[in-house]
Design a protein around this motif. Structure first.
Motif, mmCIF file in Angstrom:
data_model
loop_
_atom_site.group_PDB
_atom_site.id
_atom_site.type_symbol
_atom_site.label_atom_id
_atom_site.label_comp_id
_atom_site.label_asym_id
_atom_site.label_seq_id
_atom_site.Cartn_x
_atom_site.Cartn_y
_atom_site.Cartn_z
ATOM 1 N N PRO A 1 0.818 -1.212 0.000
ATOM 2 C CA PRO A 1 0.000 0.000 0.000
ATOM 3 C C PRO A 1 0.856 1.268 0.000
ATOM 4 C CG PRO A 1 0.147 -0.875 2.220
ATOM 5 C CD PRO A 1 0.850 -1.866 1.323
ATOM 6 N N SER A 2 0.269 2.336 -0.507
ATOM 7 C CA SER A 2 0.911 3.653 -0.466
ATOM 8 C C SER A 2 0.287 4.449 0.679
ATOM 9 C CB SER A 2 0.712 4.401 -1.785
ATOM 10 O OG SER A 2 1.312 3.705 -2.849
ATOM 11 N N PRO A 3 1.081 5.030 1.561
ATOM 12 C CA PRO A 3 0.526 5.747 2.717
ATOM 13 C C PRO A 3 0.124 7.180 2.371
ATOM 14 C CG PRO A 3 2.902 5.747 2.854
ATOM 15 C CD PRO A 3 2.547 4.933 1.624
ATOM 16 N N ASN A 4 -0.714 7.320 1.345
ATOM 17 C CA ASN A 4 -1.209 8.640 0.967
ATOM 18 C C ASN A 4 -2.719 8.742 1.154
ATOM 19 O OD1 ASN A 4 -2.108 7.070 -1.162
ATOM 20 N ND2 ASN A 4 -0.624 7.874 -2.630
ATOM 21 N N GLY A 5 -3.274 7.771 1.852
ATOM 22 C CA GLY A 5 -4.694 7.747 2.168
ATOM 23 C C GLY A 5 -4.999 6.546 3.035
ATOM 24 N N ALA A 6 -6.150 6.563 3.672
ATOM 25 C CA ALA A 6 -6.525 5.463 4.555
ATOM 26 C C ALA A 6 -6.894 4.224 3.757
ATOM 27 C CB ALA A 6 -7.701 5.881 5.437
ATOM 28 N N LEU A 7 -6.601 3.042 4.307
ATOM 29 C CA LEU A 7 -7.005 1.791 3.680
ATOM 30 C C LEU A 7 -8.522 1.602 3.824
ATOM 31 C CD1 LEU A 7 -4.258 -0.795 4.745
ATOM 32 C CD2 LEU A 7 -4.248 0.856 2.868
ATOM 33 N N HIS A 8 -9.140 0.970 2.807
ATOM 34 C CA HIS A 8 -10.569 0.692 2.843
ATOM 35 C C HIS A 8 -10.791 -0.781 2.484
ATOM 36 C CE1 HIS A 8 -10.155 1.006 -1.469
ATOM 37 N NE2 HIS A 8 -9.904 2.302 -1.418
ATOM 38 N N LEU A 9 -12.028 -1.170 2.273
ATOM 39 C CA LEU A 9 -12.347 -2.574 2.028
ATOM 40 C C LEU A 9 -11.686 -3.108 0.763
ATOM 41 C CD1 LEU A 9 -16.141 -2.793 2.964
ATOM 42 C CD2 LEU A 9 -14.189 -3.702 4.244
ATOM 43 N N ALA B 1 3.873 9.223 7.337
ATOM 44 C CA ALA B 1 4.297 8.145 8.226
ATOM 45 C C ALA B 1 3.142 7.643 9.086
ATOM 46 C CB ALA B 1 5.449 8.622 9.107
ATOM 47 N N GLU B 2 2.259 8.551 9.525
ATOM 48 C CA GLU B 2 1.162 8.123 10.389
ATOM 49 C C GLU B 2 0.182 7.221 9.654
ATOM 50 O OE1 GLU B 2 0.004 12.336 8.954
ATOM 51 O OE2 GLU B 2 1.814 11.198 9.468
ATOM 52 N N LEU B 3 0.039 7.416 8.331
ATOM 53 C CA LEU B 3 -0.839 6.541 7.564
ATOM 54 C C LEU B 3 -0.206 5.170 7.357
ATOM 55 C CD1 LEU B 3 -2.307 8.988 4.880
ATOM 56 C CD2 LEU B 3 -3.458 8.010 6.883
ATOM 57 N N ALA B 4 1.116 5.113 7.283
ATOM 58 C CA ALA B 4 1.796 3.818 7.212
ATOM 59 C C ALA B 4 1.548 3.036 8.499
ATOM 60 C CB ALA B 4 3.289 4.018 6.980
#
Length: 285
Positions: free
Chosen positions: A8-16, A54-57
């Motif tokens: 994943p790329s930490p530029n947004g929150a993960l979803h379903l 970093a916080e999204l990672a």
């Protein structure tokens, strides 16, 4: 040894949709684990400038653990591999396969004569021209590259054997103005460095494999098997997106939802109302 990855790329929150993709990669490896032959790796693709946070990672790691997924070995961070990306780009330049380009997106849209998988196909404006390399993007001369490699094939576990057709994209950017590698170059190099044998990812990236197969041939990299799976989409066929109100995994986690139960439902293709799986388009011939 089968080795898969979720990246994943930490530029947004993960979803379903991300959860479904992670489960496909995880379970593909775990099916081999009974014989000691499967590994599931996690890579954070954090080279998207200031959009990578970093916080999204950290949130992504918490989301995957909440779903009940465990990965093998340490988490890999793409930003740690920038020197390797730069070295590969230098090799391609030395082979005479990259050229600098200052064209803007607006200029490309105005001059393009065809549409490709990523939008307007670059018309080759800067190819063969004396362009100042300072602060330029560097494009792959696809036609010249194919003259070196000859015809190339690749294999998908669902779609079968495919003939590589990188010319569909035109001369793609491999070195961005602000980074030593674009997505195409970085993901190809990092999958090889991690020893990924089976690249599982959504059908929306099926066409990108044509470019990745060419890069593998040019850089003498191992060739994995691909597995392009259906996408989890909304009722109108669009991919899930946080900006359109798709609940994030973090929201579900903080609300007290049962992560393993959600993972089991996704595995069984029991989706929330209004969501379904779609290949998006038919497999190319």
């Amino acid at each position: 040894m089968i080795r898969t990855r979720f990246a994943p790329s930490p530029n947004g929150a993960l979803h379903l949709g991300h959860a479904f993709a992670a489960l496909v990669a995880h379970d593909r490896a775990r099916r081999e684990s009974h014989s000691g032959g499967g590994e599931f790796l996690l890579r954070i693709e954090d080279i998207d400038g200031t959009r990578s946070r970093a916080e999204l990672a950290e949130e992504a790691l918490a989301d995957l653990a909440w779903l009940g997924l465990a990965w093998d070995g340490p988490v890999h961070y793409q930003s740690h591999r920038l020197p390797a990306h730069a070295e590969a780009a230098a090799r391609l330049k030395a082979m005479g396969l990259l050229y600098p380009c200052h064209c803007t997106r607006a200029e490309i849209r105005a001059a393009a004569q065809a549409m490709g998988p990523d939008g307007p196909v670059y018309p080759g404006t800067c190819r063969g021209q004396a362009v100042d390399p300072e602060n330029a993007a560097w494009r792959l001369d696809v036609r010249k590259a194919l003259e070196q490699t000859g015809p190339l094939d690749w294999s998908d576990e669902i779609a079968g054997t495919q003939r590589a057709r990188p010319e569909l994209f035109g001369d793609v950017v491999l070195v961005r103005k602000d980074l030593p590698a674009s997505y195409h170059l970085a993901v190809t190099l990092d999958d090889a460095a991690q020893g990924i044998t089976h690249v599982t990812r959504g059908m929306d990236l099926f066409a990108a494999t044509h470019i990745h197969r060419l890069l593998q041939a040019l850089l003498a990299l191992p060739v994995p098997v691909w597995h392009h799976h259906p996408l989890l989409v909304e009722g109108d066929g669009r991919k899930l997106a946080k900006r359109r109100g798709s609940p994030s995994l973090a929201d579900r986690r903080r609300a007290g939802e049962d992560g393993p139960a959600l993972a089991a439902a996704l595995r069984a293709h029991r989706f929330p109302a209004g969501l379904s799986l779609s290949m998006g388009v038919d497999f190319p011939a």
